[in-house]
Design an enzyme around this catalytic site. Structure first.
Site, PDB file in Angstrom:
ATOM      1  N   TYR A   1       0.831  -1.213   0.000  1.00 46.31           N
ATOM      2  CA  TYR A   1       0.000   0.000   0.000  1.00 46.31           C
ATOM      3  C   TYR A   1       0.871   1.270   0.000  1.00 46.31           C
ATOM      4  CZ  TYR A   1      -3.800   3.071   1.722  1.00 46.31           C
ATOM      5  OH  TYR A   1      -4.735   4.065   1.887  1.00 46.31           O
TER       6      TYR A   1
ATOM      7  N   LYS B   1       0.720   4.048  -2.838  1.00 49.55           N
ATOM      8  CA  LYS B   1       0.322   5.426  -2.527  1.00 49.55           C
ATOM      9  C   LYS B   1       1.468   6.417  -2.755  1.00 49.55           C
ATOM     10  CE  LYS B   1      -4.062   5.090  -1.408  1.00 49.55           C
ATOM     11  NZ  LYS B   1      -5.059   5.469  -2.438  1.00 49.55           N
TER      12      LYS B   1
END
Ligand SMILES: NC(=O)c1ccc[n+]([C@@H]2O[C@H](COP(=O)([O-])OP(=O)(O)OC[C@H]3O[C@@H](n4cnc5c(N)ncnc54)[C@H](O)[C@@H]3O)[C@@H](O)[C@H]2O)c1
Length: 275
Positions: free
Chosen positions: A164, A168
């Protein structure tokens, strides 16, 4: 209303922050194409927008499907004849420490947070260039808006989220690159990185929590209650998690005419969170 006549795409708008963004944009006059993986919550968002006097249609399905970007953009053009605002919000977390993270787990999270926004934005390139050329020929300067959703995990890292955090962080690179490519078309491309916002993703972990079905995967969402407490007391100067409405307001700032000369920027919407 600030967004009168505008046409907006919001991915992952069936619940959580995306839903609040769709409602906010619609309440300011935008006509919204509401996407979600799950048709039922997407329909519910559209119903809520219409009940409040707004205009919206759904475009259900997974943003990771290779043809999704084209379909999303086409829905805006066919239904509303324009494309002014794109919010890349859909996503999920699938956490574990690096030694336990599978290739599938790593790739799935990159697919939804990086590849899907890339394809949506690539699909939007042709109509945006066409609209911009026409407006320039007519001597008009019309600004369009892209807001990509990132996270403090991508800016500062977060243990247990190597997939993640990588995704991101990539969102920031895409934002800054596209701001340079699309300035000539008068597109403001910005990024909002959330801190901790109250959604199912950040619910306190409890034995009674059922895994969440995300596209057929059973994902265990949640944050240890003790960590939430420490966060609120020690790391968030404003002293609590954010609401989805507060998160949506941060995105809204990048959608209004007052931000027409701001591009390639990342703002953190997290109550001043230190990360
Ligand atoms: N909640 C937070 O604290 C927080 C913090 C930082 C960043 N974010 C980001 O904000 C965005 C929204 O998160 P949220 O907290 O509202 O989560 P949420 O789970 O409440 O909502 C996300 C929505 O995205 C949808 N979705 C997931 N995969 C999809 C796919 N493949 N195609 C289409 N839709 C899909 C889900 O069905 C869900 O309705 C995400 O990008 C998330 O990473 C959230």
């Amino acid at each position: 209303m600030k967004l009168d006549g505008k046409v907006a795409l919001v991915s992952g708008a069936g619940r959580g922050i995306g839903r609040a963004i769709a409602l906010k944009l619609a309440s300011e006059g935008a006509r919204v194409v509401v996407n979600d993986l799950d048709a039922e919550p997407a329909n519910e968002t559209v119903t809520a927008i219409r009940a409040a006097g707004g205009v919206a249609v759904t475009c259900p399905g997974s943003v990771v499907e290779p043809e999704f970007g084209e379909r999303f953009v086409k829905t805006a053009l066919d239904e509303f004849g324009g494309l002014d605002i794109i919010i890349n919000n859909a996503g999920f977390t699938w956490d574990s420490v690096i030694q336990k993270m599978t290739d599938e787990q790593f790739q799935a999270v990159l697919d939804v947070h990086v590849t899907a926004p890339f394809r949506i934005l690539r699909a939007a390139a042709e109509p945006i260039r066409r609209f911009a050329k026409q407006e320039t020929d007519e001597g008009r300067e019309v600004f369009r808006k892209v807001v990509n959703i990132s996270s403090v995990s991508g800016l500062g890292g977060n243990a247990g989220q190597i997939n993640y955090a990588a995704g991101k962080a990539a969102v920031v690179g895409m934002t800054k690159t596209l701001a340079k490519e699309w300035g000539r078309y008068r597109v403001n491309v910005n990024c909002v990185a959330f801190g901790f916002i109250q959604t199912r993703m950040t619910q306190p972990i409890a034995d009674t929590n059922e895994p969440v079905d995300v596209g057929g995967r059973a994902i265990k969402y949640g944050v240890q209650p003790a960590l939430l407490d420490t966060l609120a007391k020690q790391q968030i100067p404003l002293g609590r998690l954010g609401t989805v409405e507060e998160a949506a307001n941060g995105v809204y700032l990048f959608c209004i005419p007052e931000s027409d000369y701001i591009s390639g920027q990342v703002i953190t919407v997290g109550g001043g969170i230190r990360f």
